[in-house]
Scaffold this active site. Structure first.
Site, PDB file in Angstrom:
ATOM      1  N   HIS A 132      46.158  34.954  37.101  1.00 48.18           N
ATOM      2  CA  HIS A 132      46.196  35.984  38.144  1.00 48.18           C
ATOM      3  C   HIS A 132      47.167  35.526  39.238  1.00 48.18           C
ATOM      4  O   HIS A 132      47.101  34.372  39.673  1.00 48.18           O
ATOM      5  CB  HIS A 132      44.795  36.184  38.721  1.00 48.18           C
ATOM      6  CG  HIS A 132      44.751  37.245  39.766  1.00 48.18           C
ATOM      7  ND1 HIS A 132      44.792  38.585  39.457  1.00 48.18           N
ATOM      8  CD2 HIS A 132      44.718  37.173  41.114  1.00 48.18           C
ATOM      9  CE1 HIS A 132      44.774  39.288  40.569  1.00 48.18           C
ATOM     10  NE2 HIS A 132      44.726  38.456  41.592  1.00 48.18           N
TER      11      HIS A 132
ATOM     12  N   GLY B  38      33.349  40.313  35.201  1.00 45.40           N
ATOM     13  CA  GLY B  38      33.938  40.946  36.378  1.00 45.40           C
ATOM     14  C   GLY B  38      35.451  41.005  36.266  1.00 45.40           C
ATOM     15  O   GLY B  38      36.043  40.585  35.276  1.00 45.40           O
TER      16      GLY B  38
END
Ligand code: GRF
Length: 221
Positions: A111, A145
């Site tokens: 990320h 998540g």
């Protein structure tokens, strides 16, 4: 040392895929990419894989009625190719429990921000707008998540006064290309221990003899 078998999922350019390929070919990563899968038929990552004689497959999410059905298609392809560790490299689809159950603690993501700051997609502009002085990138295990799984490695870069999305993302991407391979190598060496939210990095087992493990350049990846 045994090579870990990878399946890499891409949706776009695939520069992280390229860095992993380059590190494997340089003998710095004890891994073999078994298959590169994209949900986007035009993803340049597929071309990068083909250039290195790595098998590719398009599994288009638009051909499926549900996320679970799409994920089951991915799982089948990855399992049929003998994949042990799944690498999300710019893969722009959310993974469901169907996928995670098939590869428990065996899915990694990168990320382009220092999680838990700036999860989601428009992260470079958000970092600039917020006014943070540092951003960076994070390699983490994937959980249910979005960008919430246990963190393996992070690398920080400065955010400069005149940065725009292009300049900041380029600075971060350089670090992505280093730390993703490093995280994969730690996994391959069985050195990652998940304890709750934390990932402990275990010392190298000196008793293992392998050219990869004794290669001092390994620590530079
Ligand atoms: C990277 O910034 C990565 O962090 C994010 O998507 C981008 C993919 O870039 N998840 P590339 O396709 O590897 O060039």
């Amino acid at each position: 040392m045994k090579k870990i078998t990878l399946g890499v999922l891409v949706s776009g350019s695939g520069s992280n895929l390229q860095a992993i390929i380059d590190n494997i070919e340089a003998g710095l990563l004890s891994a073999e990419i078994k298959i590169v899968v994209s949900n986007e038929p035009e993803a340049y990552g597929l071309v990068r894989a083909e250039n290195h004689h790595i098998g590719t497959m398009v599994i288009n999410h638009r051909d499926y009625d549900s996320r679970e059905g799409f994920d089951q298609g991915l799982v089948t392809a990855l399992k049929e190719n003998g994949v042990e560790l799944v690498i999300l490299a710019g893969f722009m689809r959310v993974i469901t429990p169907t996928f995670l159950t098939a590869f428990p603690n065996r899915v990694l993501n990168i990320h382009p921000a220092l999680l838990p700051s700036f999860p989601g997609v428009h992260v470079w502009q958000e970092a600039i707008d917020y006014g943070v002085k540092f951003s960076g990138c994070t390699v983490h295990f994937v959980d249910e998540g979005t960008d919430t799984g246990p963190i393996i490695i992070q690398s920080a870069v400065p955010v400069l006064d005149d940065d725009d999305v292009a300049s900041l993302s380029a600075r971060i991407l350089k670090q992505e290309h280093k730390i993703y391979s490093r995280a994969i190598q730690l996994f391959a060496q069985d050195r990652l221990e998940i304890v709750g939210r934390r990932v402990k990095i275990l010392p190298l087992d000196k008793t293992l003899s392998s050219t990869f493990l004794t290669n001092p350049r390994l620590e530079e990846v």
